[in-house]
Design a protein around this motif. Structure first.
Motif, PDB file in Angstrom:
ATOM      1  N   SER A   1      45.406  51.137  90.946  1.00 50.52           N
ATOM      2  CA  SER A   1      45.515  52.545  90.581  1.00 50.52           C
ATOM      3  C   SER A   1      46.662  53.237  91.316  1.00 50.52           C
ATOM      4  CB  SER A   1      44.198  53.266  90.877  1.00 50.52           C
ATOM      5  OG  SER A   1      43.850  53.150  92.244  1.00 50.52           O
ATOM      6  N   CYS A   2      46.840  52.902  92.595  1.00 54.31           N
ATOM      7  CA  CYS A   2      47.947  53.486  93.358  1.00 54.31           C
ATOM      8  C   CYS A   2      49.298  53.006  92.819  1.00 54.31           C
ATOM      9  CB  CYS A   2      47.812  53.132  94.833  1.00 54.31           C
ATOM     10  SG  CYS A   2      49.105  53.830  95.885  1.00 54.31           S
ATOM     11  N   SER A   3      49.399  51.722  92.522  1.00 55.53           N
ATOM     12  CA  SER A   3      50.643  51.176  91.966  1.00 55.53           C
ATOM     13  C   SER A   3      50.944  51.786  90.603  1.00 55.53           C
ATOM     14  CB  SER A   3      50.534  49.656  91.844  1.00 55.53           C
ATOM     15  OG  SER A   3      50.311  49.057  93.108  1.00 55.53           O
ATOM     16  N   ALA A   4      49.922  51.937  89.772  1.00 55.14           N
ATOM     17  CA  ALA A   4      50.113  52.527  88.452  1.00 55.14           C
ATOM     18  C   ALA A   4      50.591  53.965  88.563  1.00 55.14           C
ATOM     19  CB  ALA A   4      48.816  52.467  87.646  1.00 55.14           C
ATOM     20  N   PHE A   5      50.020  54.714  89.479  1.00 54.50           N
ATOM     21  CA  PHE A   5      50.431  56.110  89.666  1.00 54.50           C
ATOM     22  C   PHE A   5      51.877  56.209  90.132  1.00 54.50           C
ATOM     23  CE2 PHE A   5      50.892  59.443  92.977  1.00 54.50           C
ATOM     24  CZ  PHE A   5      51.006  60.531  92.126  1.00 54.50           C
TER      25      PHE A   5
ATOM     26  N   LYS B   1      52.731  59.133  78.809  1.00 56.39           N
ATOM     27  CA  LYS B   1      53.182  58.808  80.166  1.00 56.39           C
ATOM     28  C   LYS B   1      52.639  59.827  81.171  1.00 56.39           C
ATOM     29  CE  LYS B   1      55.860  55.141  80.332  1.00 56.39           C
ATOM     30  NZ  LYS B   1      55.113  54.470  79.260  1.00 56.39           N
ATOM     31  N   LEU B   2      52.701  61.109  80.819  1.00 55.94           N
ATOM     32  CA  LEU B   2      52.181  62.139  81.709  1.00 55.94           C
ATOM     33  C   LEU B   2      50.669  61.993  81.891  1.00 55.94           C
ATOM     34  CD1 LEU B   2      53.003  64.636  83.323  1.00 55.94           C
ATOM     35  CD2 LEU B   2      52.545  66.010  81.293  1.00 55.94           C
ATOM     36  N   LEU B   3      49.970  61.631  80.818  1.00 52.37           N
ATOM     37  CA  LEU B   3      48.528  61.413  80.904  1.00 52.37           C
ATOM     38  C   LEU B   3      48.202  60.213  81.782  1.00 52.37           C
ATOM     39  CD1 LEU B   3      45.736  62.329  79.857  1.00 52.37           C
ATOM     40  CD2 LEU B   3      46.044  60.756  77.934  1.00 52.37           C
ATOM     41  N   GLN B   4      49.007  59.167  81.700  1.00 47.81           N
ATOM     42  CA  GLN B   4      48.806  57.984  82.545  1.00 47.81           C
ATOM     43  C   GLN B   4      48.941  58.329  84.021  1.00 47.81           C
ATOM     44  OE1 GLN B   4      51.762  55.310  81.051  1.00 47.81           O
ATOM     45  NE2 GLN B   4      50.877  55.298  78.998  1.00 47.81           N
ATOM     46  N   VAL B   5      49.924  59.159  84.340  1.00 43.86           N
ATOM     47  CA  VAL B   5      50.128  59.570  85.733  1.00 43.86           C
ATOM     48  C   VAL B   5      48.911  60.337  86.246  1.00 43.86           C
ATOM     49  CG1 VAL B   5      51.509  61.050  87.240  1.00 43.86           C
ATOM     50  CG2 VAL B   5      52.646  59.595  85.562  1.00 43.86           C
ATOM     51  N   ILE B   6      48.412  61.264  85.434  1.00 42.55           N
ATOM     52  CA  ILE B   6      47.282  62.090  85.856  1.00 42.55           C
ATOM     53  C   ILE B   6      46.012  61.259  86.010  1.00 42.55           C
ATOM     54  CG2 ILE B   6      45.788  64.005  85.174  1.00 42.55           C
ATOM     55  CD1 ILE B   6      48.239  65.214  83.751  1.00 42.55           C
ATOM     56  N   LEU B   7      45.709  60.422  85.020  1.00 36.94           N
ATOM     57  CA  LEU B   7      44.466  59.642  85.060  1.00 36.94           C
ATOM     58  C   LEU B   7      44.473  58.616  86.183  1.00 36.94           C
ATOM     59  CD1 LEU B   7      43.869  59.078  81.227  1.00 36.94           C
ATOM     60  CD2 LEU B   7      42.644  60.634  82.750  1.00 36.94           C
ATOM     61  N   SER B   8      45.582  57.934  86.380  1.00 36.30           N
ATOM     62  CA  SER B   8      45.652  56.947  87.461  1.00 36.30           C
ATOM     63  C   SER B   8      45.588  57.622  88.827  1.00 36.30           C
ATOM     64  CB  SER B   8      46.930  56.107  87.342  1.00 36.30           C
ATOM     65  OG  SER B   8      48.080  56.943  87.367  1.00 36.30           O
TER      66      SER B   8
ATOM     67  N   PHE C   1      57.552  57.130  88.807  1.00 37.69           N
ATOM     68  CA  PHE C   1      58.966  56.768  88.964  1.00 37.69           C
ATOM     69  C   PHE C   1      59.627  56.542  87.609  1.00 37.69           C
ATOM     70  CE2 PHE C   1      62.153  53.326  89.478  1.00 37.69           C
ATOM     71  CZ  PHE C   1      63.079  54.021  90.242  1.00 37.69           C
ATOM     72  N   LEU C   2      58.940  55.839  86.711  1.00 36.55           N
ATOM     73  CA  LEU C   2      59.485  55.582  85.378  1.00 36.55           C
ATOM     74  C   LEU C   2      59.620  56.875  84.585  1.00 36.55           C
ATOM     75  CD1 LEU C   2      60.404  53.488  83.289  1.00 36.55           C
ATOM     76  CD2 LEU C   2      58.016  53.228  82.613  1.00 36.55           C
TER      77      LEU C   2
ATOM     78  N   SER D   1      47.016  45.616  81.544  1.00 38.50           N
ATOM     79  CA  SER D   1      46.187  44.421  81.761  1.00 38.50           C
ATOM     80  C   SER D   1      45.552  44.437  83.150  1.00 38.50           C
ATOM     81  CB  SER D   1      47.033  43.162  81.592  1.00 38.50           C
ATOM     82  OG  SER D   1      47.619  43.110  80.311  1.00 38.50           O
ATOM     83  N   PHE D   2      46.347  44.766  84.168  1.00 36.07           N
ATOM     84  CA  PHE D   2      45.825  44.814  85.531  1.00 36.07           C
ATOM     85  C   PHE D   2      44.791  45.926  85.688  1.00 36.07           C
ATOM     86  CE2 PHE D   2      49.431  42.154  86.754  1.00 36.07           C
ATOM     87  CZ  PHE D   2      48.859  41.361  87.736  1.00 36.07           C
ATOM     88  N   PHE D   3      45.043  47.080  85.064  1.00 37.84           N
ATOM     89  CA  PHE D   3      44.101  48.191  85.169  1.00 37.84           C
ATOM     90  C   PHE D   3      42.779  47.845  84.500  1.00 37.84           C
ATOM     91  CE2 PHE D   3      45.470  52.695  86.335  1.00 37.84           C
ATOM     92  CZ  PHE D   3      44.277  52.949  87.004  1.00 37.84           C
ATOM     93  N   LEU D   4      42.847  47.148  83.375  1.00 44.59           N
ATOM     94  CA  LEU D   4      41.624  46.747  82.685  1.00 44.59           C
ATOM     95  C   LEU D   4      40.814  45.773  83.530  1.00 44.59           C
ATOM     96  CD1 LEU D   4      39.871  46.784  80.134  1.00 44.59           C
ATOM     97  CD2 LEU D   4      41.307  44.930  79.227  1.00 44.59           C
ATOM     98  N   ILE D   5      41.485  44.779  84.112  1.00 45.08           N
ATOM     99  CA  ILE D   5      40.802  43.796  84.954  1.00 45.08           C
ATOM    100  C   ILE D   5      40.192  44.462  86.187  1.00 45.08           C
ATOM    101  CG2 ILE D   5      41.133  41.751  86.399  1.00 45.08           C
ATOM    102  CD1 ILE D   5      43.351  40.907  84.408  1.00 45.08           C
ATOM    103  N   ALA D   6      40.971  45.340  86.845  1.00 43.76           N
ATOM    104  CA  ALA D   6      40.483  46.011  88.049  1.00 43.76           C
ATOM    105  C   ALA D   6      39.300  46.920  87.736  1.00 43.76           C
ATOM    106  CB  ALA D   6      41.615  46.827  88.681  1.00 43.76           C
ATOM    107  N   SER D   7      39.343  47.603  86.586  1.00 43.77           N
ATOM    108  CA  SER D   7      38.245  48.499  86.218  1.00 43.77           C
ATOM    109  C   SER D   7      36.971  47.713  85.911  1.00 43.77           C
ATOM    110  CB  SER D   7      38.648  49.352  85.015  1.00 43.77           C
ATOM    111  OG  SER D   7      39.772  50.154  85.315  1.00 43.77           O
TER     112      SER D   7
END
Length: 201
Positions: A81-85, A48-55, A90-91, A121-127
């Motif tokens: 990316s902004c929504s994911a961050f 989770k912490l890695l997801q926050v940093i990478l996004s 928040f989570l 799924s959204f991050f994969l499509i956007a990337s």
């Protein structure tokens, strides 16, 4: 008038009684603390912490891009990316604070699994879209790279959740099946023993 020996015995009995009734439990550390930092030591907490940093890095690199020929792909990647961050932050705050205990009516395991699966799924499509439709600048390529890395982190999180806790839908089916098993056993136990149909002729 009590003798000195009786007084001494009473004192000994009181000391023994105090020794017997001493508290044997240790105080719980950080009981009143708002932070539950033990979650960050787990594999899913680190993910989770890695997801926050990478996004966040993917979002910042995309924001630094000055101009674009095909801006729709860039804007979509920016939104994801902004929504994911923001949502992952928040989570993560909920999972490492006492808010999770206060909001115990919400099944946070299901919320975490559903959100992580959807955002991956959204991050994969956007990337993929941003990788195929960009101007080829170094900032855009770096942003796409961090987007794919964030996607991998989200997908690994989903896989770890399935391995450790299983799918949420299977848990619901098991919970529904358990009461049905209980009613079947009750019906079998309440059947009369001297049933005329089961008696030998």
């Amino acid at each position: 008038m009590p003798h000195p020996q009786e007084h001494g015995n009473g004192g000994a009995m009181e000391s023994e009684r105090d020794g017997v009734y001493q508290s044997t439990t240790e105080p719980i550390h950080n009981r009143g603390s708002c932070l539950q930092l033990g979650y960050l030591k787990t594999l899913r907490g680190k993910l989770k912490l890695l997801q926050v940093i990478l996004s966040f890095v993917a979002f910042i690199l995309e924001e630094v891009v000055n101009s674009c020929m095909n801006c729709h792909a860039l804007y979509f990647f920016e939104f994801v990316s902004c929504s994911a961050f923001l949502l992952t932050t928040f989570l993560l705050i909920i999972l490492i604070t006492s808010l999770k205990m206060k909001l115990d009516r919400i099944n946070w395991g299901t919320v975490d699994f559903t959100y992580t699966a959807v955002i991956s799924s959204f991050f994969l499509i956007a990337s993929i879209i941003f990788a195929t439709q960009n101007d080829g600048s170094s900032l855009e390529r770096a942003s796409v790279t961090f987007g794919f890395l964030a996607t991998i982190a989200f997908i690994v999180d989903v896989a770890v959740h399935c391995r450790e806790e299983g799918l949420p839908c299977k848990k619901k089916q098991e919970k529904i099946a358990e009461p049905n098993k209980g009613t079947e056993t009750v019906k079998a136990e309440t059947e009369p023993l001297n049933d005329p149909e089961t008696l030998p002729v």
